[in-house]
Design a protein around this motif. Structure first.
Motif, PDB file in Angstrom:
ATOM      1  N   ILE A   1     -53.497  20.986 -76.008  1.00  0.00           N
ATOM      2  CA  ILE A   1     -52.831  21.424 -74.912  1.00  0.00           C
ATOM      3  C   ILE A   1     -51.660  20.370 -74.547  1.00  0.00           C
ATOM      4  N   THR A   2     -50.598  20.938 -73.788  1.00  0.00           N
ATOM      5  CA  THR A   2     -49.611  20.051 -73.211  1.00  0.00           C
ATOM      6  C   THR A   2     -49.959  20.030 -72.047  1.00  0.00           C
ATOM      7  N   VAL A   3     -49.925  18.737 -71.291  1.00  0.00           N
ATOM      8  CA  VAL A   3     -49.899  18.325 -69.926  1.00  0.00           C
ATOM      9  C   VAL A   3     -48.770  17.880 -69.474  1.00  0.00           C
TER      10      VAL A   3
ATOM     11  N   LYS B   1     -60.396  10.841 -72.294  1.00  0.00           N
ATOM     12  CA  LYS B   1     -60.642  10.237 -73.613  1.00  0.00           C
ATOM     13  C   LYS B   1     -59.050  10.145 -74.200  1.00  0.00           C
ATOM     14  N   GLY B   2     -59.225   9.305 -75.242  1.00  0.00           N
ATOM     15  CA  GLY B   2     -57.984   9.303 -76.065  1.00  0.00           C
ATOM     16  C   GLY B   2     -56.624   8.371 -75.726  1.00  0.00           C
ATOM     17  N   THR B   3     -55.747   8.580 -76.129  1.00  0.00           N
ATOM     18  CA  THR B   3     -54.441   7.562 -76.055  1.00  0.00           C
ATOM     19  C   THR B   3     -53.833   7.673 -74.508  1.00  0.00           C
ATOM     20  N   HIS B   4     -54.116   8.921 -73.821  1.00  0.00           N
ATOM     21  CA  HIS B   4     -53.389   9.373 -72.558  1.00  0.00           C
ATOM     22  C   HIS B   4     -54.644   9.097 -71.533  1.00  0.00           C
ATOM     23  N   ILE B   5     -55.646   8.289 -71.694  1.00  0.00           N
ATOM     24  CA  ILE B   5     -56.823   8.201 -70.902  1.00  0.00           C
ATOM     25  C   ILE B   5     -56.061   7.641 -69.358  1.00  0.00           C
TER      26      ILE B   5
ATOM     27  N   THR C   1     -52.429  16.580 -75.869  1.00  0.00           N
ATOM     28  CA  THR C   1     -53.731  16.120 -76.058  1.00  0.00           C
ATOM     29  C   THR C   1     -54.755  16.983 -76.749  1.00  0.00           C
ATOM     30  N   LEU C   2     -55.835  16.807 -76.996  1.00  0.00           N
ATOM     31  CA  LEU C   2     -56.943  17.793 -77.264  1.00  0.00           C
ATOM     32  C   LEU C   2     -57.551  18.295 -76.035  1.00  0.00           C
ATOM     33  N   GLY C   3     -57.894  19.433 -76.040  1.00  0.00           N
ATOM     34  CA  GLY C   3     -58.674  20.009 -74.995  1.00  0.00           C
ATOM     35  C   GLY C   3     -60.088  19.274 -74.756  1.00  0.00           C
TER      36      GLY C   3
END
Length: 63
Positions: free
Chosen positions: A39-41, A16-20, A51-53
């Motif tokens: 978290i950082t991925v 989910k989100g911007t980085h899907i 992004t959020l966990g």
């Protein structure tokens, strides 16, 4: 697949989100004052994003 047991080095996929669709290793886990986990991925190509966990799921991929 759960996000409640994230730890550094886990491989995850953003659902989910911007980085899907992006995936990589979890690092820098923080809990905000409001209780949200961030978290950082780090992707395989060394690009990092936050992004959020709740936006990720663990993946069995090992690299």
């Amino acid at each position: 697949m759960e996000t409640t047991h994230l730890k550094d080095g886990d491989y995850c996929v953003v659902i989910k989100g911007t980085h899907i669709g992006k995936h990589g290793r979890v690092s820098d886990i923080n809990t905000s004052k409001t209780g949200h986990i961030t978290i950082t991925v780090e992707q395989d190509n060394a690009v990092r994003f936050k992004t959020l966990g709740r936006n990720v799921v663990l993946d069995a991929h090992t690299k």
